[in-house]
Scaffold this active site. Structure first.
Site, PDB file in Angstrom:
ATOM      1  N   GLY A 165       0.715  -1.160  -0.012  1.00 46.51           N
ATOM      2  CA  GLY A 165      -0.044  -0.107  -0.003  1.00 46.51           C
ATOM      3  C   GLY A 165       0.830   1.567   0.056  1.00 46.51           C
ATOM      4  N   GLU A 192       3.974  -6.521   1.610  1.00 47.77           N
ATOM      5  CA  GLU A 192       3.685  -6.811   0.584  1.00 47.77           C
ATOM      6  C   GLU A 192       3.568  -5.933  -0.369  1.00 47.77           C
ATOM      7  OE1 GLU A 192      -0.462  -8.510   1.203  1.00 47.77           O
ATOM      8  OE2 GLU A 192       0.181 -10.320   2.239  1.00 47.77           O
ATOM      9  N   PRO A 193       4.589  -5.197  -0.661  1.00 42.97           N
ATOM     10  CA  PRO A 193       4.880  -3.793  -1.477  1.00 42.97           C
ATOM     11  C   PRO A 193       4.534  -4.508  -3.129  1.00 42.97           C
ATOM     12  CG  PRO A 193       7.050  -4.733  -1.027  1.00 42.97           C
ATOM     13  CD  PRO A 193       6.178  -5.654  -0.083  1.00 42.97           C
ATOM     14  N   GLY A 194       3.907  -3.636  -3.614  1.00 49.84           N
ATOM     15  CA  GLY A 194       3.764  -3.864  -5.152  1.00 49.84           C
ATOM     16  C   GLY A 194       4.325  -2.637  -6.005  1.00 49.84           C
ATOM     17  N   CYS A 202     -13.140   3.113 -29.125  1.00 46.86           N
ATOM     18  CA  CYS A 202     -14.344   3.623 -29.370  1.00 46.86           C
ATOM     19  C   CYS A 202     -15.045   4.053 -28.122  1.00 46.86           C
ATOM     20  CB  CYS A 202     -15.277   2.678 -30.290  1.00 46.86           C
ATOM     21  SG  CYS A 202     -15.234   1.047 -29.304  1.00 46.86           S
ATOM     22  N   TYR A 236       0.495  -1.793 -12.163  1.00 46.92           N
ATOM     23  CA  TYR A 236      -1.016  -2.042 -12.545  1.00 46.92           C
ATOM     24  C   TYR A 236      -1.231  -1.603 -13.769  1.00 46.92           C
ATOM     25  CZ  TYR A 236      -1.191  -2.902  -7.730  1.00 46.92           C
ATOM     26  OH  TYR A 236      -1.218  -3.465  -6.419  1.00 46.92           O
TER      27      TYR A 236
HETATM   28  N1  LLP Z   1      -1.380  -6.891  -0.618  1.00 47.60           N
HETATM   29  C1  LLP Z   1      -2.698  -7.053  -0.936  1.00 47.60           C
HETATM   30  C2  LLP Z   1      -3.464  -8.056  -0.277  1.00 47.60           C
HETATM   31  C3  LLP Z   1      -3.261  -6.353  -2.030  1.00 47.60           C
HETATM   32  O1  LLP Z   1      -4.706  -6.492  -2.361  1.00 47.60           O
HETATM   33  C4  LLP Z   1      -2.380  -5.349  -2.626  1.00 47.60           C
HETATM   34  C5  LLP Z   1      -2.976  -4.545  -3.785  1.00 47.60           C
HETATM   35  C6  LLP Z   1      -1.022  -5.139  -2.338  1.00 47.60           C
HETATM   36  C7  LLP Z   1      -0.520  -6.057  -1.102  1.00 47.60           C
HETATM   37  C8  LLP Z   1      -0.058  -4.452  -2.930  1.00 47.60           C
HETATM   38  O2  LLP Z   1      -0.393  -3.089  -2.839  1.00 47.60           O
HETATM   39  P1  LLP Z   1       0.564  -1.710  -3.252  1.00 47.60           P
HETATM   40  O3  LLP Z   1       1.679  -2.050  -2.455  1.00 47.60           O
HETATM   41  O4  LLP Z   1       0.734  -2.080  -4.783  1.00 47.60           O
HETATM   42  O5  LLP Z   1      -0.430  -0.672  -3.058  1.00 47.60           O
HETATM   43  N2  LLP Z   1      -4.998  -1.435  -9.541  1.00 47.60           N
HETATM   44  C9  LLP Z   1      -4.952  -0.283  -8.619  1.00 47.60           C
HETATM   45  C10 LLP Z   1      -4.286  -0.899  -7.386  1.00 47.60           C
HETATM   46  C11 LLP Z   1      -5.016  -1.978  -6.910  1.00 47.60           C
HETATM   47  C12 LLP Z   1      -4.183  -2.495  -5.367  1.00 47.60           C
HETATM   48  C13 LLP Z   1      -4.938  -3.892  -5.335  1.00 47.60           C
HETATM   49  N3  LLP Z   1      -4.336  -4.588  -4.132  1.00 47.60           N
HETATM   50  C14 LLP Z   1      -4.099   0.807  -9.176  1.00 47.60           C
HETATM   51  O6  LLP Z   1      -3.670   0.664 -10.282  1.00 47.60           O
HETATM   52  O7  LLP Z   1      -3.976   1.805  -8.630  1.00 47.60           O
END
Ligand code: LLP
Length: 418
Positions: A239, A273-275, A342, A371
């Protein structure tokens, strides 16, 4: 910090010009910087130096094999939400003992696959799921390691579609019911309680919501201890936000310092859990200008990438900076940058001051590593884009562009249609 920079007015990814890659692979395409990925992972992981931790990169942000392998080589585990992500993670060589599995809708086959693989932990999101996991583990002669994903009812102050830790959201189990869940799990023959989990949302730009969530988990851990339930793993989810425009999210150092401070004296292994913070600014979308036109009320810059390639602007009103690949002496125009699809929602930017490039010129849509490709679709029968990775002065295609045949894989015309 990322490695997309200008030299002599040309945009480089590390030591290669974006122009050269575009000439070789065609447009549009996603482009990732190896050095940036490595730097971001190390900065995040390193911020927790000295702390017992496991970083489980969140596959959903970008699960291309090359990226998973690179992160695995740096020691990362994986946060998954589907059987497909489990499959990808294992293929990339990530040890099952480093995989955590969240998601509100785990299917029987997915649970079985994860049990058979021997993952570290199921982050359970409902009491019915808990019962099913217990039952499947019994059938397979296994013991399922579990955490309960707690919904701490904290406002992450982010876009409503990506806020997950409020009680009105579908995620996790509220604190009271979670306690009940743990007590129930403690009586189950085939589950092993090992952790506690939360994930409150994405693109969070303040530390306080994380602290509030952590405090709520800590008090639950205390209650569990009194019931002789011992928690070994504390998973704080992902997050942490990034800078797309003018946001000022906490640096990983500050985020880590705050969490570690709040965790003081807690004998747990921390999972994160960084993304987005790892891949977001490590990737761009390169697109080519097709046409310009002036409508009754607006200028439109029509490019060859659309909402099917990058959904974030239209889905969340997300801002992605748009840079020229060659800084020629463009006049700046105010325009909507739109794709060929479209739909009026097909835009990459709206009412934006952009370089007034002309037909054939290249543009870079920044901060598209997270994403971006993952949310792409084949809408309007548009083949999915190529993905390319640069390391120093080399580049390689890490995913081939789909062709028209790929678009019809698995399709048949039934015998009852002539
Ligand atoms: N862990 C869990 C359980 C999650 O659901 C998520 C993201 C993450 C970790 C990773 O979160 P991050 O570090 O990337 O913020 N499509 C959206 C973001 C959806 C995130 C869903 N869950 C966007 O493009 O902003």
């Amino acid at each position: 910090m990322h490695h997309f920079t200008y030299k002599d007015n040309e945009l480089y990814c590390e030591a290669v010009t974006v122009r050269e890659i575009a000439a070789a692979v065609g447009t549009p395409f996603y482009l990732y910087s190896h050095a940036t990925l490595e730097r971001h992972f190390k900065a995040f992981d390193g911020a927790f130096e000295g702390i017992d931790r496991l970083i489980c990169y969140s596959a959903k942000a970008n699960a291309s094999q090359a990226i998973l392998r690179l992160l695995k080589n740096l020691g990362s585990g994986l946060d998954i939400v589907s059987g497909g992500e489990l499959y990808r993670g294992l293929k990339a060589g990530i040890a099952p003992q480093k995989i955590v599995y969240s998601g509100v809708g785990k299917r029987v086959e997915e649970i079985d696959d994860a049990l058979s693989a021997g993952i570290l932990m199921f982050n359970v999101e409902s009491l019915e799921e808990l019962e099913l996991i217990n039952q499947r583990a019994g059938t397979l002669g296994k013991k399922a390691p579990i955490a309960i994903r707690v919904n701490p009812d904290v406002d992450p102050k982010t876009h409503p579609y990506i806020s997950t830790g409020l009680k009105k959201n579908k995620f996790g189990i509220d604190t009271r019911a979670a306690l009940e869940g743990y007590l129930a799990a403690n009586q189950m023959a085939h589950v092993n309680i090992i952790g506690i989990d939360c994930h409150i949302g994405s693109q969070i730009t303040q530390v306080q919501p994380f602290v509030d969530a952590l405090e709520s988990l800590k008090s639950l851990i205390g209650e569990l201890k009194q019931k002789n339930i011992d928690i070994k793993f504390l998973d704080m989810g992902g997050g942490l936000g990034i800078t797309y425009n003018d946001e000022a999210p906490p640096h990983p150092q500050e985020y880590a310092r705050t969490l570690v401070q709040a965790l003081k004296d807690m004998p747990v292994r921390l999972i994160l859990e960084p993304g987005r913070v790892i891949v977001g600014n490590a990737g761009i979308l390169v697109t080519r200008a097709l046409y310009r036109k002036t409508g009754g009320a607006k200028n439109f810059m029509i490019v060859d990438a659309g909402m099917n390639d990058l959904l974030r602007p239209t889905l969340y009103g997300a801002f992605h900076a748009i840079w020229p690949v060659s800084k020629n002496k463009y006049e700046t125009i105010k325009a909507d940058v739109v794709g060929p699809i479209c739909e009026t929602g097909d835009f990459l930017a709206q009412d934006r001051e952009v370089p007034g490039v002309s037909h054939g010129d290249l543009l870079a849509v920044m901060s598209a590593g997270a994403y971006g490709f993952m949310m792409a679709s084949n809408y309007c029968s548009r083949p999915r884009l190529a993905e390319v990775m640069v390391k120093d002065d080399q580049f390689e295609v890490i995913r081939a562009r789909q062709n028209y045949e790929d678009l019809m894989i698995g399709e048949t015309v039934p015998s009852f249609i002539e």
